[in-house]
Design a protein around this motif. Sequence first.
Motif, PDB file in Angstrom:
ATOM      1  N   THR A 180      39.962  54.046  92.638  1.00 23.40           N
ATOM      2  CA  THR A 180      40.360  55.197  91.823  1.00 23.40           C
ATOM      3  C   THR A 180      41.732  55.701  92.234  1.00 23.40           C
ATOM      4  OG1 THR A 180      38.025  55.842  91.604  1.00 23.40           O
ATOM      5  CG2 THR A 180      39.684  57.501  91.050  1.00 23.40           C
ATOM      6  N   GLY A 181      41.966  55.783  93.560  1.00 27.74           N
ATOM      7  CA  GLY A 181      43.271  56.214  94.053  1.00 27.74           C
ATOM      8  C   GLY A 181      44.371  55.264  93.635  1.00 27.74           C
ATOM      9  N   PHE A 182      44.087  53.962  93.676  1.00 30.91           N
ATOM     10  CA  PHE A 182      45.090  52.973  93.271  1.00 30.91           C
ATOM     11  C   PHE A 182      45.369  53.073  91.775  1.00 30.91           C
ATOM     12  CE2 PHE A 182      45.896  48.727  91.460  1.00 30.91           C
ATOM     13  CZ  PHE A 182      47.156  48.504  92.011  1.00 30.91           C
ATOM     14  N   ALA A 183      44.326  53.201  90.961  1.00 30.70           N
ATOM     15  CA  ALA A 183      44.521  53.313  89.510  1.00 30.70           C
ATOM     16  C   ALA A 183      45.348  54.546  89.170  1.00 30.70           C
ATOM     17  CB  ALA A 183      43.167  53.372  88.808  1.00 30.70           C
ATOM     18  N   THR A 184      45.097  55.642  89.871  1.00 32.38           N
ATOM     19  CA  THR A 184      45.856  56.871  89.643  1.00 32.38           C
ATOM     20  C   THR A 184      47.318  56.685  90.032  1.00 32.38           C
ATOM     21  OG1 THR A 184      43.849  58.129  90.157  1.00 32.38           O
ATOM     22  CG2 THR A 184      45.911  59.346  90.133  1.00 32.38           C
ATOM     23  N   LEU A 185      47.544  56.007  91.157  1.00 28.79           N
ATOM     24  CA  LEU A 185      48.910  55.747  91.599  1.00 28.79           C
ATOM     25  C   LEU A 185      49.639  54.823  90.627  1.00 28.79           C
ATOM     26  CD1 LEU A 185      50.889  56.318  93.915  1.00 28.79           C
ATOM     27  CD2 LEU A 185      50.054  54.253  95.034  1.00 28.79           C
ATOM     28  N   LEU A 186      48.917  53.859  90.077  1.00 27.92           N
ATOM     29  CA  LEU A 186      49.513  52.945  89.104  1.00 27.92           C
ATOM     30  C   LEU A 186      49.963  53.704  87.863  1.00 27.92           C
ATOM     31  CD1 LEU A 186      49.983  49.831  88.893  1.00 27.92           C
ATOM     32  CD2 LEU A 186      47.889  49.734  87.550  1.00 27.92           C
ATOM     33  N   LEU A 187      49.152  54.674  87.448  1.00 24.37           N
ATOM     34  CA  LEU A 187      49.508  55.487  86.284  1.00 24.37           C
ATOM     35  C   LEU A 187      50.708  56.382  86.573  1.00 24.37           C
ATOM     36  CD1 LEU A 187      45.981  56.617  85.019  1.00 24.37           C
ATOM     37  CD2 LEU A 187      47.557  55.075  83.846  1.00 24.37           C
ATOM     38  N   ALA A 188      50.884  56.744  87.846  1.00 25.10           N
ATOM     39  CA  ALA A 188      51.923  57.709  88.202  1.00 25.10           C
ATOM     40  C   ALA A 188      53.307  57.223  87.810  1.00 25.10           C
ATOM     41  CB  ALA A 188      51.870  58.007  89.702  1.00 25.10           C
ATOM     42  N   TYR A 189      53.626  55.985  88.122  1.00 22.11           N
ATOM     43  CA  TYR A 189      54.975  55.505  87.796  1.00 22.11           C
ATOM     44  C   TYR A 189      54.929  54.360  86.791  1.00 22.11           C
ATOM     45  CZ  TYR A 189      59.777  54.043  88.041  1.00 22.11           C
ATOM     46  OH  TYR A 189      61.066  53.721  87.695  1.00 22.11           O
ATOM     47  N   VAL A 190      54.170  53.324  87.093  1.00 25.91           N
ATOM     48  CA  VAL A 190      54.183  52.145  86.232  1.00 25.91           C
ATOM     49  C   VAL A 190      53.687  52.487  84.833  1.00 25.91           C
ATOM     50  CG1 VAL A 190      53.236  49.840  85.902  1.00 25.91           C
ATOM     51  CG2 VAL A 190      53.935  50.588  88.187  1.00 25.91           C
ATOM     52  N   GLY A 191      52.591  53.250  84.759  1.00 25.31           N
ATOM     53  CA  GLY A 191      52.030  53.596  83.456  1.00 25.31           C
ATOM     54  C   GLY A 191      52.978  54.447  82.636  1.00 25.31           C
ATOM     55  N   SER A 192      53.555  55.486  83.282  1.00 19.25           N
ATOM     56  CA  SER A 192      54.456  56.373  82.550  1.00 19.25           C
ATOM     57  C   SER A 192      55.735  55.654  82.121  1.00 19.25           C
ATOM     58  CB  SER A 192      54.796  57.596  83.408  1.00 19.25           C
ATOM     59  OG  SER A 192      55.462  57.211  84.599  1.00 19.25           O
ATOM     60  N   ARG A 193      56.282  54.805  83.012  1.00 17.91           N
ATOM     61  CA  ARG A 193      57.496  54.065  82.657  1.00 17.91           C
ATOM     62  C   ARG A 193      57.220  53.039  81.565  1.00 17.91           C
ATOM     63  NH1 ARG A 193      61.391  56.718  82.876  1.00 17.91           N
ATOM     64  NH2 ARG A 193      62.431  54.817  82.188  1.00 17.91           N
ATOM     65  N   PHE A 194      56.017  52.434  81.571  1.00 16.98           N
ATOM     66  CA  PHE A 194      55.669  51.474  80.522  1.00 16.98           C
ATOM     67  C   PHE A 194      55.663  52.160  79.165  1.00 16.98           C
ATOM     68  CE2 PHE A 194      52.595  49.422  77.729  1.00 16.98           C
ATOM     69  CZ  PHE A 194      53.030  48.109  77.767  1.00 16.98           C
ATOM     70  N   VAL A 195      55.073  53.347  79.097  1.00 20.08           N
ATOM     71  CA  VAL A 195      55.035  54.083  77.836  1.00 20.08           C
ATOM     72  C   VAL A 195      56.447  54.430  77.372  1.00 20.08           C
ATOM     73  CG1 VAL A 195      54.305  56.241  76.741  1.00 20.08           C
ATOM     74  CG2 VAL A 195      52.714  54.990  78.209  1.00 20.08           C
ATOM     75  N   LEU A 196      57.284  54.918  78.308  1.00 22.18           N
ATOM     76  CA  LEU A 196      58.644  55.308  77.942  1.00 22.18           C
ATOM     77  C   LEU A 196      59.485  54.116  77.488  1.00 22.18           C
ATOM     78  CD1 LEU A 196      59.476  57.897  80.756  1.00 22.18           C
ATOM     79  CD2 LEU A 196      59.215  58.384  78.319  1.00 22.18           C
ATOM     80  N   GLU A 197      59.397  53.007  78.250  1.00 23.85           N
ATOM     81  CA  GLU A 197      60.288  51.875  77.988  1.00 23.85           C
ATOM     82  C   GLU A 197      59.807  50.980  76.849  1.00 23.85           C
ATOM     83  OE1 GLU A 197      61.029  49.696  81.586  1.00 23.85           O
ATOM     84  OE2 GLU A 197      61.195  51.543  82.757  1.00 23.85           O
ATOM     85  N   VAL A 198      58.502  50.724  76.798  1.00 26.22           N
ATOM     86  CA  VAL A 198      57.982  49.750  75.841  1.00 26.22           C
ATOM     87  C   VAL A 198      57.462  50.411  74.579  1.00 26.22           C
ATOM     88  CG1 VAL A 198      56.298  47.897  75.515  1.00 26.22           C
ATOM     89  CG2 VAL A 198      57.417  48.174  77.725  1.00 26.22           C
ATOM     90  N   PRO A 236      62.150  72.742  93.498  1.00 31.68           N
ATOM     91  CA  PRO A 236      61.536  71.979  94.589  1.00 31.68           C
ATOM     92  C   PRO A 236      60.583  70.897  94.115  1.00 31.68           C
ATOM     93  CG  PRO A 236      61.480  74.332  95.044  1.00 31.68           C
ATOM     94  CD  PRO A 236      61.935  74.175  93.617  1.00 31.68           C
ATOM     95  N   PHE A 237      59.875  71.138  93.024  1.00 27.26           N
ATOM     96  CA  PHE A 237      58.900  70.145  92.578  1.00 27.26           C
ATOM     97  C   PHE A 237      58.705  70.287  91.079  1.00 27.26           C
ATOM     98  CE2 PHE A 237      54.724  68.167  92.076  1.00 27.26           C
ATOM     99  CZ  PHE A 237      54.858  67.065  92.884  1.00 27.26           C
ATOM    100  N   LYS A 238      58.857  69.187  90.373  1.00 30.75           N
ATOM    101  CA  LYS A 238      58.708  69.209  88.916  1.00 30.75           C
ATOM    102  C   LYS A 238      57.315  68.711  88.549  1.00 30.75           C
ATOM    103  CE  LYS A 238      60.828  67.548  84.639  1.00 30.75           C
ATOM    104  NZ  LYS A 238      61.823  66.640  84.036  1.00 30.75           N
ATOM    105  N   TRP A 239      56.552  69.570  87.875  1.00 28.70           N
ATOM    106  CA  TRP A 239      55.171  69.198  87.538  1.00 28.70           C
ATOM    107  C   TRP A 239      55.132  68.363  86.256  1.00 28.70           C
ATOM    108  CZ3 TRP A 239      51.326  69.383  90.797  1.00 28.70           C
ATOM    109  CH2 TRP A 239      51.397  70.266  91.872  1.00 28.70           C
ATOM    110  N   ASP A 240      55.584  67.113  86.368  1.00 34.06           N
ATOM    111  CA  ASP A 240      55.437  66.191  85.251  1.00 34.06           C
ATOM    112  C   ASP A 240      54.282  65.239  85.549  1.00 34.06           C
ATOM    113  OD1 ASP A 240      56.458  64.530  87.190  1.00 34.06           O
ATOM    114  OD2 ASP A 240      58.368  64.176  86.193  1.00 34.06           O
ATOM    115  N   HIS A 241      53.980  64.357  84.583  1.00 33.04           N
ATOM    116  CA  HIS A 241      52.820  63.471  84.716  1.00 33.04           C
ATOM    117  C   HIS A 241      52.950  62.561  85.928  1.00 33.04           C
ATOM    118  CE1 HIS A 241      55.854  61.863  81.931  1.00 33.04           C
ATOM    119  NE2 HIS A 241      55.659  60.708  82.548  1.00 33.04           N
ATOM    120  N   LYS A 242      54.180  62.099  86.232  1.00 32.89           N
ATOM    121  CA  LYS A 242      54.357  61.190  87.361  1.00 32.89           C
ATOM    122  C   LYS A 242      53.999  61.870  88.673  1.00 32.89           C
ATOM    123  CE  LYS A 242      58.432  60.349  89.022  1.00 32.89           C
ATOM    124  NZ  LYS A 242      59.828  59.883  89.191  1.00 32.89           N
TER     125      LYS A 242
END
Length: 269
Positions: free
Chosen positions: A244-262, A204-210
């Motif tokens: 703070t909420g926006f920065a956290t949301l930015l890390l949720a997808y954009v930050g994690s994908r940036f690390v993975l892709e770049v 039902p829910f995967k507890w990953d960083h995103k």
Amino acid sequence: MQTYFFVLASLLYLGCAILPADRRATIAAGTAAGWLLHGGALWADVLAPGSLRVGFAVMLSATLWITVAAYWLENRNFALDGLRVLVLPSAAVVVILPALFPGSVVPLSGKSPLFSWHIAIAILAYSTLTIAAFHAVLMALQESKLHTGRGMLREGWLAAALDRLPALLSMEKLLFRLIAFGFGLLTLTVLSGIVFSEQLFGIPFKWDHKNIFTMLSWVLFGLLLAGRKWRGWRGKTALTFTLTGFATLLLAYVGSRFVLEVVLHRGLA
């Protein structure tokens, strides 16, 4: 071909960002033209028969595309020229990122037809909360200028832009309307994400960083709205929660994908 459209849209955004504020008609027309080019190129780049291109650059570009539209519409109803000097330069940079970082192609075969709607709702949520974050930055600068009037906020293009903003109370009301709408969309994103998590991972829910960062952002915005309703939170408390909420949301997808892709040079996990 999309690359040329991305570059042209970037130049239009940048030109409109530096035009004098009294050129309202030119700014509105140039922004609209850049937005149309941006959207057309993004559509052609992201959508392909039976597949969808995703990645941190695409997500940022789509988010700023909707954010520019929100600014353009808001500026017709309120005097929000201050948003222009934050939104358009950001859009001018972000619009060309998909040409540099193309992301990954996700096949849509075997996935629910609602999967694309989940992506669209997520982008709308991120975009609404992005414009709220820009709004909060303007309010923080506006409040600083009101109470101190020192340094760069005393004169110059930024001070002139801040002077054209509505009163702080009006800005605050608009901020909470944006946050409430964005929180509703984020709630739909989380709920639909749980459904698709079950399809993709069998749980039902995967507890990953995103998902952890997304849930944390959802909690922060929910607390802010509850605190506003029952405790009358406003001013610096509201701005702190918003950013703070926006920065956290930015890390949720954009930050994690940036690390993975770049950084790690990995495709879609």
